[in-house]
Design a protein around this motif. Structure first.
Motif, PDB file in Angstrom:
ATOM      1  N   ASP A 138       0.821  -1.202   0.000  1.00 56.15           N
ATOM      2  CA  ASP A 138       0.000   0.000   0.000  1.00 56.15           C
ATOM      3  C   ASP A 138       0.855   1.251   0.000  1.00 56.15           C
ATOM      4  O   ASP A 138       0.668   2.180  -0.825  1.00 56.15           O
ATOM      5  CB  ASP A 138      -0.897  -0.021   1.253  1.00 56.15           C
ATOM      6  CG  ASP A 138      -2.243   0.586   0.950  1.00 56.15           C
ATOM      7  OD1 ASP A 138      -2.637   0.618  -0.251  1.00 56.15           O
ATOM      8  OD2 ASP A 138      -2.933   1.008   1.918  1.00 56.15           O
ATOM      9  N   ILE A 139       1.833   1.272   0.913  1.00 55.90           N
ATOM     10  CA  ILE A 139       2.710   2.422   1.071  1.00 55.90           C
ATOM     11  C   ILE A 139       3.480   2.646  -0.227  1.00 55.90           C
ATOM     12  O   ILE A 139       3.540   3.782  -0.734  1.00 55.90           O
ATOM     13  CB  ILE A 139       3.689   2.224   2.240  1.00 55.90           C
ATOM     14  CG1 ILE A 139       2.917   2.292   3.584  1.00 55.90           C
ATOM     15  CG2 ILE A 139       4.813   3.269   2.253  1.00 55.90           C
ATOM     16  CD1 ILE A 139       3.639   1.730   4.729  1.00 55.90           C
ATOM     17  N   SER A 141       2.825   1.636  -3.304  1.00 57.17           N
ATOM     18  CA  SER A 141       1.994   2.067  -4.405  1.00 57.17           C
ATOM     19  C   SER A 141       1.626   3.520  -4.263  1.00 57.17           C
ATOM     20  O   SER A 141       1.504   4.237  -5.233  1.00 57.17           O
ATOM     21  CB  SER A 141       0.750   1.173  -4.504  1.00 57.17           C
ATOM     22  OG  SER A 141      -0.120   1.442  -3.460  1.00 57.17           O
ATOM     23  N   ARG A 142       1.407   3.935  -3.038  1.00 60.02           N
ATOM     24  CA  ARG A 142       1.008   5.291  -2.834  1.00 60.02           C
ATOM     25  C   ARG A 142       2.152   6.268  -3.015  1.00 60.02           C
ATOM     26  O   ARG A 142       2.016   7.340  -3.613  1.00 60.02           O
ATOM     27  CB  ARG A 142       0.437   5.452  -1.429  1.00 60.02           C
ATOM     28  CG  ARG A 142      -1.078   5.451  -1.537  1.00 60.02           C
ATOM     29  CD  ARG A 142      -1.693   5.909  -0.296  1.00 60.02           C
ATOM     30  NE  ARG A 142      -2.918   5.145  -0.138  1.00 60.02           N
ATOM     31  CZ  ARG A 142      -3.635   5.152   0.951  1.00 60.02           C
ATOM     32  NH1 ARG A 142      -3.208   5.872   1.980  1.00 60.02           N
ATOM     33  NH2 ARG A 142      -4.768   4.472   0.984  1.00 60.02           N
ATOM     34  N   LEU A 143       3.310   5.904  -2.493  1.00 61.37           N
ATOM     35  CA  LEU A 143       4.452   6.819  -2.534  1.00 61.37           C
ATOM     36  C   LEU A 143       5.121   6.809  -3.905  1.00 61.37           C
ATOM     37  O   LEU A 143       5.382   7.852  -4.489  1.00 61.37           O
ATOM     38  CB  LEU A 143       5.461   6.466  -1.458  1.00 61.37           C
ATOM     39  CG  LEU A 143       5.044   6.834  -0.013  1.00 61.37           C
ATOM     40  CD1 LEU A 143       6.086   6.419   0.935  1.00 61.37           C
ATOM     41  CD2 LEU A 143       4.778   8.318   0.103  1.00 61.37           C
ATOM     42  N   GLY A 145       4.100   4.815  -6.555  1.00 66.98           N
ATOM     43  CA  GLY A 145       3.198   4.492  -7.624  1.00 66.98           C
ATOM     44  C   GLY A 145       3.540   3.194  -8.326  1.00 66.98           C
ATOM     45  O   GLY A 145       2.959   2.853  -9.323  1.00 66.98           O
ATOM     46  N   LYS A 147       3.855  -0.793  -8.514  1.00 65.03           N
ATOM     47  CA  LYS A 147       3.138  -1.971  -7.959  1.00 65.03           C
ATOM     48  C   LYS A 147       4.129  -2.997  -7.543  1.00 65.03           C
ATOM     49  O   LYS A 147       4.989  -3.372  -8.328  1.00 65.03           O
ATOM     50  CB  LYS A 147       2.178  -2.538  -9.014  1.00 65.03           C
ATOM     51  CG  LYS A 147       0.832  -1.950  -8.838  1.00 65.03           C
ATOM     52  CD  LYS A 147      -0.179  -3.042  -9.080  1.00 65.03           C
ATOM     53  CE  LYS A 147      -1.503  -2.394  -8.979  1.00 65.03           C
ATOM     54  NZ  LYS A 147      -2.494  -3.147  -8.480  1.00 65.03           N
TER      55      LYS A 147
END
Lengths: 164, 262
Positions: A138-139, A141-143, A145, A147
């Protein structure tokens, strides 16, 4: 001195009456009564001696009996002491056995409990890794981007956890 | 009595007076019943009463029986000590001798002269009496000695360890000392009893005469004499016992000689 002056007229009377009265003294009192008095004394002495002997005998018998009683008493005491010792030993053995059994039971319980704790910990650890891996995905992907697949995330988490 | 005459005859107490039977004869010898014979009779009766009182033969003796048994025991012990086991058979004779003399001596000291007209008489103060007793004792010694030992009895006169060169002297001395025994036995008792009684009578005459002579004489002679009389009376009681004992003791010693030689 009348003893000499009257000697001629009185000596025969003196001698005669002395023989008569001393004779009575000797035969009646000396031979008749004195032996009886002395036999009474002898009888009494004998009685006293016999009584003393009897008393001594009784005393000896009492001593013997006391000795026998003491022996018996000692024997009984020793026997009783033996019985007490035996009972004590038996009781000690029994309580020892019980104690060992209890100890064993406790040990198994303890071991079980420890195993359960260990298992719980392992499961908990596994869950933490899962949660951490998801969080990492999650982190990232969020930071970034990017996968990150689940396997890579998990390996990374494992590495960090192992270091931490 | 003597006070009326103002004088005491110290010898009068030994006077023999026929009471009855002055003309009784045996084979020409007079046997009148005298005051001497009367006191012998009293002695025998009292001695019989004394010993009879001890004849209750109880296992636990009373006082009287105890007293009689003390006397028989005393004689028995004396013979046992001096003669040994064989001495027991002489107990009746020595007991009779001792008690007869003892009672006679003591009865002579009883102050029954206080009753007017009555006088005590001590027949042991007559050598005719003590002589007969001594001769009886001596005869027993001779009879026992010769019956037991035969002519060996003469070895009594040769003490152990006599040197051969003194054989001519020692047996003679021993024989004389042996033959003197009955005389010494008789005279000792007679003299001791007589001397005491004479002394008491002499002192009593001092008392009576000094008091008659006035208060001063009475105080300085009469009172001390009276005190001395009391003391000597006590001594005489002792002498009465001792002389009876000596007579019996010496007789038992002589019997020991006869039984065992030396």
């Amino acid at each position: 001195m009348p003893q000499i002056d009257q000697l001629l007229e009185t000596w025969s009377s003196q001698v005669f009456w002395l023989l008569v009265f001393f004779g009575i003294t000797f035969f009646l009192i000396g031979r008749g009564m004195v032996p009886k008095v002395m036999s009474t004394v002898a009888l009494r002495d004998k009685q006293i001696a016999d009584d003393l002997a009897a008393a001594q005998g009784a005393r000896d018998a009492a001593d013997d009996q006391e000795e026998a009683w003491r022996e018996r008493e000692n024997e009984n005491r020793a026997k009783a002491q033996g019985l007490i010792g035996e009972a004590k030993a038996k009781a000690a053995a029994a309580s020892e056995k019980k104690l060992t059994a209890a100890q064993k039971r406790l040990d198994t319980k303890l071991a079980k409990a420890e195993a359960a704790i260990e298992e719980a910990r392992t499961t908990a650890m596994g869950e933490i890794e899962d949660v951490a891996a998801e969080a990492t995905q999650d982190i990232v992907s969020r930071l970034a981007g990017a996968k990150v697949d689940k396997r890579t995330a998990r390996t990374a988490v494992k590495k960090v956890l192992a270091n931490g | 009595m003597a006070a009326e005459e103002g004088k005491v005859d110290p010898m009068k107490q030994f006077q023999i007076e026929p009471l009855f039977g002055s003309n009784w004869d045996i084979a020409g010898f007079n046997i009148a019943f005298t005051n001497s014979a009367l006191w012998m009779a009293i002695t025998v009766v009292l001695l019989w009463v004394f010993v009879a009182g001890g004849m209750k033969r109880e296992l636990v003796p009373g006082r009287w029986q105890m007293a009689v048994e003390t006397f028989t025991g005393f004689i028995d012990d004396m013979l046992e000590a001096n003669v040994g086991k064989e001495g027991r058979k002489y107990v009746p004779y020595i007991f009779s001798l001792f008690m007869f003399i003892l009672f006679a001596n003591l009865l002579g000291l009883v102050p029954i002269g206080l009753i007017p007209g009555v006088h005590a008489f001590t027949f042991t103060s007559h050598f005719t009496v003590t002589g007969v007793l001594a001769v009886i004792s001596f005869s027993i010694v001779l009879a026992v000695g010769f019956w037991k030992h035969g002519f060996k009895f003469f070895s009594l006169f040769v003490p152990h360890g006599t040197p051969l060169w003194l054989m001519w002297l020692i047996p003679v001395i021993e024989l004389i000392s042996f033959l003197v025994r009955p005389f010494s036995l008789a005279l000792r008792l007679f003299v001791a009893m007589m001397a005491g009684h004479v002394l008491l009578k002499v002192l009593s005459s001092f008392v009576i005469d000094s008091v008659n002579g006035g208060a001063v004489f009475g105080a300085f002679i009469g009172v001390p004499s009276m005190l001395l009389m009391i003391a000597i009376s006590a001594l005489e009681i002792l002498v009465a016992g001792i002389q009876a004992y000596v007579f019996a003791l010496l007789t038992s010693l002589y019997i020991n000689d006869a039984e065992h030689l030396h």
